[in-house]
Design an enzyme around this catalytic site. Structure first.
Site, short mmCIF file in Angstrom:
data_model
loop_
_atom_site.label_atom_id
_atom_site.label_comp_id
_atom_site.label_asym_id
_atom_site.label_seq_id
_atom_site.Cartn_x
_atom_site.Cartn_y
_atom_site.Cartn_z
N LYS A 18 0.86 -1.19 0.00
CA LYS A 18 0.00 0.00 0.00
C LYS A 18 0.88 1.23 0.00
O LYS A 18 2.03 1.11 0.45
CB LYS A 18 -0.93 0.04 1.20
CG LYS A 18 -0.34 -0.33 2.58
CD LYS A 18 0.85 0.37 3.14
CE LYS A 18 0.88 1.83 3.34
NZ LYS A 18 2.13 2.35 3.92
N TYR A 32 -4.31 3.92 6.69
CA TYR A 32 -4.84 2.96 7.67
C TYR A 32 -6.08 3.52 8.35
O TYR A 32 -7.03 2.79 8.63
CB TYR A 32 -3.78 2.60 8.72
CG TYR A 32 -2.68 1.74 8.16
CD1 TYR A 32 -2.88 0.39 7.96
CD2 TYR A 32 -1.45 2.29 7.78
CE1 TYR A 32 -1.88 -0.41 7.42
CE2 TYR A 32 -0.45 1.50 7.25
CZ TYR A 32 -0.67 0.16 7.06
OH TYR A 32 0.30 -0.63 6.52
P1 NDP Z 1 12.56 1.56 2.23
O1 NDP Z 1 13.03 2.89 1.83
O2 NDP Z 1 13.02 1.01 3.53
O3 NDP Z 1 12.95 0.49 1.12
C1 NDP Z 1 12.59 0.62 -0.23
C2 NDP Z 1 13.51 -0.26 -1.08
O4 NDP Z 1 13.06 -0.16 -2.42
C3 NDP Z 1 14.97 0.15 -1.09
O5 NDP Z 1 15.71 -0.41 -0.05
C4 NDP Z 1 15.42 -0.36 -2.44
O6 NDP Z 1 15.69 -1.76 -2.33
C5 NDP Z 1 14.18 -0.25 -3.30
N1 NDP Z 1 14.22 0.91 -4.19
C6 NDP Z 1 14.30 0.84 -5.54
N2 NDP Z 1 14.30 2.06 -6.07
C7 NDP Z 1 14.25 2.96 -5.07
C8 NDP Z 1 14.24 4.36 -5.02
N3 NDP Z 1 14.27 5.14 -6.13
N4 NDP Z 1 14.20 4.96 -3.80
C9 NDP Z 1 14.15 4.24 -2.69
N5 NDP Z 1 14.15 2.87 -2.67
C10 NDP Z 1 14.20 2.23 -3.86
O7 NDP Z 1 10.97 1.58 2.16
P2 NDP Z 1 9.94 0.67 2.95
O8 NDP Z 1 10.43 -0.73 2.94
O9 NDP Z 1 9.63 1.28 4.24
O10 NDP Z 1 8.64 0.81 2.03
C11 NDP Z 1 8.50 0.12 0.81
C12 NDP Z 1 7.02 -0.09 0.50
O11 NDP Z 1 6.41 -0.80 1.57
C13 NDP Z 1 6.20 1.18 0.33
O12 NDP Z 1 5.19 0.96 -0.62
C14 NDP Z 1 5.55 1.38 1.70
O13 NDP Z 1 4.34 2.10 1.66
C15 NDP Z 1 5.30 -0.08 2.11
N6 NDP Z 1 5.29 -0.25 3.56
C16 NDP Z 1 4.24 -0.94 4.09
C17 NDP Z 1 4.17 -1.14 5.44
C18 NDP Z 1 3.03 -1.91 5.99
O14 NDP Z 1 2.87 -1.93 7.22
N7 NDP Z 1 2.25 -2.57 5.17
C19 NDP Z 1 5.17 -0.61 6.35
C20 NDP Z 1 6.28 0.05 5.68
C21 NDP Z 1 6.31 0.24 4.34
P3 NDP Z 1 17.00 -2.41 -3.04
O15 NDP Z 1 18.17 -1.68 -2.46
O16 NDP Z 1 16.91 -3.83 -2.61
O17 NDP Z 1 16.83 -2.21 -4.50
#
Ligand code: NDP
Length: 401
Positions: A162, A250
């Site tokens: 989401k 949420y």
């Molecule tokens: P993070 O910033 O921690 O991680 C995002 C990852 O996406 C990065 O580590 C990277 O992985 C990859 N990525 C690829 N391109 C980009 C870019 N241009 N900028 C940043 N990251 C990029 O984010 P979250 O894990 O917190 O969030 C990711 C998704 O999960 C979002 O959609 C968020 O809304 C959702 N989310 C949902 C939650 C829930 O409770 N359901 C809680 C937290 C987040 P790599 O280095 O491996 O390529």
């Protein structure tokens, strides 16, 4: 399970009614050329949180669905990978990452061979990898459309985080891609699999507080110092308007599944403080009032700029009050029901099951053809409401849906 599934026609009717709001998103400041994190898939450093298991999970059961986890960030490493490892009918089969060192570490910890590591550049070869049947898209929101479409093009099912995407139009494209590929699309709305929220939905359906008059939700915290070059959550092209899509969604969802109704009108106010690098491109706070057909009302508050923070849902009815606080987090939920001057604490189960149950739900749909309770249409519905909220704030008036 939720008792709140709307027909595809209802979802689409709502989204068409609010399509006029789309220009707000389309007019987003571009991330390119602003020193911001670019709106394209790139690798990122090891996230602040995200422990790896000491030993790989046991071998998957016969018939288990293999998932590729796309985007190894805080949520991907911290919650999605452990959820798949704990699930009954699915398992981690591959990772997709732009950071090869991180990907190698994660793959080793989950017992994957190096040929189960994909980069964004070589992702297309995953089409030939029969170990992978589904992709869990855990990328920043602005990348959900592109990489969900690529996953469908590779013949995989998709569980997408989401919020679904950046606009109604993008959500519609994702649904169309799912239909064209004949593959499932599910939104990772984990609260629909979490015992406290499920019990709350049930209680409201049973009339536990009598006729519902008002719902109040709050999802807020104070974001530390950051800027568009450091954090995708403050980059409009990757995060949309900010706290509403990320956290307030949420509260929006709670108001819908607790009332069991869709709003008929939306009125909202946004704040965007000047000279604060956190809010150069996004809003700091969004406050929304909803009116429902029954006459019930809701107020949704979400902010990145209030301390110490809150995660709450409260339903006030003619005969009682349901309070959930924390309401929608990963764990530590609390819930009470007050009727006739007596408050009863409720503890319907362990919230931690939500993550694995959500993954198993898609596996059930893939293996048994069961209906997905959080389909792409639900993500589209919510995006239509979000667009209406921003349109109301921009035009300074109530929007009738
Ligand atoms: P993070 O910033 O921690 O991680 C995002 C990852 O996406 C990065 O580590 C990277 O992985 C990859 N990525 C690829 N391109 C980009 C870019 N241009 N900028 C940043 N990251 C990029 O984010 P979250 O894990 O917190 O969030 C990711 C998704 O999960 C979002 O959609 C968020 O809304 C959702 N989310 C949902 C939650 C829930 O409770 N359901 C809680 C937290 C987040 P790599 O280095 O491996 O390529």
């Amino acid at each position: 399970m939720t008792g709140f599934i709307h027909s595809r026609r209802q979802f689409i009717a709502l989204s068409s009614a609010t399509l006029a709001a789309a220009p707000w998103i389309a007019g987003c400041a571009s991330a390119e050329g602003s020193g911001a994190i670019p709106a394209k898939a790139i690798g990122m450093p090891w996230p602040n949180w995200g422990e790896l298991p000491d030993s790989p999970p046991p071998a998957p059961k016969e018939g288990s669905v293999g998932f590729a986890v796309m985007g190894l960030g805080g949520y991907g490493i911290g919650k999605v990978l452990p959820a798949l490892a704990a699930a009954d009918r699915c398992h981690v089969a591959a990772v997709v990452s732009g950071n090869p060192d991180k990907a190698k570490k994660v793959a080793a910890a989950y017992g994957l061979s190096e040929d189960a590591i994909y980069s964004y550049e070589d992702f297309d070869r995953i089409a030939d990898d029969d170990r992978v049947e589904a992709v869990y898209n855990v990328l920043p929101t602005g990348l959900h459309l592109e990489w969900t479409e690529k996953s469908f093009a590779a013949g995989k099912h998709v569980l997408c985080e989401k919020p679904m995407a950046m606009s109604v139009a993008e959500c519609e494209q994702m649904i169309a891609a799912s239909e064209a590929a004949n593959r499932k699309l599910m939104l990772a709305y984990r609260c629909h699999f979490e015992p406290f929220n499920l019990r709350a939905m049930e209680l409201m359906r049973e009339g536990a507080v009598g006729k519902i008059k008002h719902i109040e939700t709050a999802q807020n915290y104070r974001m530390g110092p950051t800027s568009v070059s450091e954090n995708w959550r403050v980059v409009r092209a990757l995060a949309g308007g900010g706290p509403l899509e990320d956290y307030g969604i949420y509260g929006l969802q709670s108001a819908l599944y607790l009332s069991g109704e869709m709003p008929v009108a939306v009125k909202a106010v946004t704040e965007q403080p000047a000279n604060d690098p956190r809010f150069e491109q996004i809003f700091s706070t969004v406050t929304t009032d909803l009116r429902f057909p029954s006459g019930a009302t809701a107020r949704l508050f979400t902010s990145y700029d209030t301390a110490p923070g809150n995660n709450m849902a409260r339903v006030d009815g003619e005969a009682g009050t349901l309070l959930m606080q924390p309401a929608t987090g990963y764990g530590g939920h609390k819930m009470s029901l007050t009727r006739d001057g007596v408050t009863e604490d409720l503890n319907p189960g362990d919230p931690n099951v939500q993550f694995a149950l959500q993954c198993d739900h898609l596996a059930d749909a893939i293996r048994d053809g069961t209906e997905i309770i959080t389909p792409g249409e639900m993500g589209l519905r919510d995006m239509a409401l979000i667009e209406a909220i921003y349109r109301s704030a921009a035009e300074g008036r109530e929007i009738t849906l």
